[in-house]
Design a protein around this motif. Structure first.
Motif, PDB file in Angstrom:
ATOM      1  N   GLN A  30       1.001  -1.340   0.116  1.00 29.49           N
ATOM      2  CA  GLN A  30      -0.062  -0.242   0.149  1.00 29.49           C
ATOM      3  C   GLN A  30       0.620   0.645   0.453  1.00 29.49           C
ATOM      4  O   GLN A  30       0.371   2.277  -0.541  1.00 29.49           O
ATOM      5  CB  GLN A  30      -0.856  -0.470   0.837  1.00 29.49           C
ATOM      6  N   LEU A  46       1.912   1.615  -2.976  1.00 26.81           N
ATOM      7  CA  LEU A  46       0.006   1.856  -4.481  1.00 26.81           C
ATOM      8  C   LEU A  46       0.633   3.192  -4.180  1.00 26.81           C
ATOM      9  O   LEU A  46       0.124   4.256  -4.998  1.00 26.81           O
ATOM     10  CB  LEU A  46      -0.854   0.753  -3.803  1.00 26.81           C
ATOM     11  N   LEU A  47       0.680   4.215  -2.837  1.00 25.32           N
ATOM     12  CA  LEU A  47       0.245   5.422  -2.377  1.00 25.32           C
ATOM     13  C   LEU A  47       1.239   6.588  -3.192  1.00 25.32           C
ATOM     14  O   LEU A  47       1.186   7.447  -3.485  1.00 25.32           O
ATOM     15  CB  LEU A  47       0.850   5.404  -0.559  1.00 25.32           C
ATOM     16  N   ASN A  81      -0.116   6.853  -6.775  1.00 31.39           N
ATOM     17  CA  ASN A  81      -0.998   8.031  -6.933  1.00 31.39           C
ATOM     18  C   ASN A  81      -0.640   8.676  -6.508  1.00 31.39           C
ATOM     19  O   ASN A  81      -1.201   9.916  -7.677  1.00 31.39           O
ATOM     20  CB  ASN A  81      -2.079   7.043  -5.724  1.00 31.39           C
ATOM     21  N   THR A  82       0.500   9.215  -5.841  1.00 33.85           N
ATOM     22  CA  THR A  82       1.347  10.488  -5.632  1.00 33.85           C
ATOM     23  C   THR A  82       1.898  11.183  -7.299  1.00 33.85           C
ATOM     24  O   THR A  82       1.732  11.908  -7.997  1.00 33.85           O
ATOM     25  CB  THR A  82       2.112  10.995  -4.885  1.00 33.85           C
ATOM     26  N   THR A 126      -1.216  12.023 -10.020  1.00 33.33           N
ATOM     27  CA  THR A 126      -1.772  12.665  -9.816  1.00 33.33           C
ATOM     28  C   THR A 126      -0.378  13.821 -10.077  1.00 33.33           C
ATOM     29  O   THR A 126      -1.652  14.973 -10.784  1.00 33.33           O
ATOM     30  CB  THR A 126      -2.294  13.039  -8.205  1.00 33.33           C
ATOM     31  N   ASP A 166      -9.351  12.255  -3.585  1.00 32.35           N
ATOM     32  CA  ASP A 166      -9.110  11.839  -4.767  1.00 32.35           C
ATOM     33  C   ASP A 166     -10.382  11.514  -5.876  1.00 32.35           C
ATOM     34  O   ASP A 166      -9.496  12.111  -7.294  1.00 32.35           O
ATOM     35  CB  ASP A 166      -8.607  10.518  -4.408  1.00 32.35           C
ATOM     36  N   LYS A 225      -5.020  15.401   0.455  1.00 28.89           N
ATOM     37  CA  LYS A 225      -4.327  13.817   0.340  1.00 28.89           C
ATOM     38  C   LYS A 225      -3.150  13.839   0.279  1.00 28.89           C
ATOM     39  O   LYS A 225      -2.928  13.452   1.132  1.00 28.89           O
ATOM     40  CB  LYS A 225      -4.680  12.936  -0.781  1.00 28.89           C
ATOM     41  N   LEU A 273      -5.764   5.556 -11.240  1.00 25.58           N
ATOM     42  CA  LEU A 273      -6.255   6.569  -9.932  1.00 25.58           C
ATOM     43  C   LEU A 273      -7.569   6.768  -9.052  1.00 25.58           C
ATOM     44  O   LEU A 273      -7.499   6.366  -8.192  1.00 25.58           O
ATOM     45  CB  LEU A 273      -5.884   7.970 -10.608  1.00 25.58           C
ATOM     46  N   SER A 325      -6.953   2.640  -6.804  1.00 26.56           N
ATOM     47  CA  SER A 325      -6.156   2.664  -5.882  1.00 26.56           C
ATOM     48  C   SER A 325      -7.052   3.748  -4.988  1.00 26.56           C
ATOM     49  O   SER A 325      -6.400   3.383  -3.833  1.00 26.56           O
ATOM     50  CB  SER A 325      -5.284   4.345  -6.140  1.00 26.56           C
ATOM     51  N   VAL A 326      -7.905   4.624  -5.570  1.00 24.94           N
ATOM     52  CA  VAL A 326      -8.707   5.128  -4.133  1.00 24.94           C
ATOM     53  C   VAL A 326      -9.280   4.900  -3.115  1.00 24.94           C
ATOM     54  O   VAL A 326      -9.550   4.700  -1.704  1.00 24.94           O
ATOM     55  CB  VAL A 326      -9.925   6.520  -5.162  1.00 24.94           C
TER      56      VAL A 326
END
Length: 215
Positions: free
Chosen positions: A14, A17-18, A21-22, A25, A85, A134, A191, A194-195
């Motif tokens: 995770q 994955l975080l 996501n960054t 974004t 998100d 976030k 994206l 992943s939320v």
């Protein structure tokens, strides 16, 4: 000899994955920022559009980071993160898929830029504001101790900066690809997924593991 080890999080996947996501974004934010800059500068040649855009993005991210703490205390980290998100995904989806809309809506967008450029700048601040919310959550999580003793704060700050700059730099080359915006919009899918996968708690509970070591 048994060694006592304390940590806050065990799910390394995770954390990765975080970070992914960054990256997505801020890469999309960079593309969006340059696109908005080009659109507004076309109609507002004599105004400091770039300066205003940089200020809006910086202030929006800072305000989002500031308000995130209060919002998460009132509504809970999970709800606030998901809403933030989803705002990012929804806004960018409209932005990147606007070329598929009818000419009527495209002309309405151009008219809004001519008459009220401040409206577009305000809309531009929505995504950075939600990103700031976030990022606060992500930083709080990454300041915790993971079971592999790795902290991702520096990685988060570095990747977000590099992704933003990369998105800004690749905008002009991407313009050479027909219908490039809908193609970029594909990045919104991971994206969005992943939320609902990222569930690392805002306030972690200390966990203890005992390791066997040589005395």
């Amino acid at each position: 000899m048994k060694l006592r080890k304390e940590f806050s999080y065990t799910d390394i996947g995770q954390r990765r994955l975080l970070l992914l996501n960054t990256i997505i974004t801020f890469f999309l934010l960079g593309i969006t920022a340059v696109s908005v800059l080009h659109n507004i500068h076309y109609y507002e040649v004599y105004r400091p559009v770039f300066k205003n855009l940089v200020i809006i993005i910086s202030v929006s991210i800072s305000l989002g980071n500031l308000f995130s703490w209060l919002l998460m205390r009132c509504f809970g980290y999970r709800i606030v993160y998901i809403v933030a998100d989803l705002i990012i995904v929804g806004t960018l989806m409209v932005f990147f898929l606007k070329s598929l809309l009818s000419p009527y809506y495209i002309n309405a967008f151009q008219t809004a830029v001519i008459k009220k450029p401040a409206i577009i700048l305000f809309i531009t601040g929505i995504v950075p504001f939600a990103a700031g919310i976030k990022i606060h959550y992500f930083l709080k999580v990454l300041c915790g101790n993971f079971i592999d003793d790795s902290k991702g704060v520096i990685s988060l700050l570095t990747l977000s900066t590099l992704s933003l700059l990369t998105g800004m730099l690749v905008y002009n080359p991407l313009k050479m690809i027909p219908q490039y915006f809908p193609i970029i919009a594909i990045l919104l899918l991971p994206l969005l997924l992943s939320v609902f996968i990222i569930r690392l708690p805002y306030h972690s509970s200390p966990q203890v593991a005992h390791e066997t070591g040589e005395s």
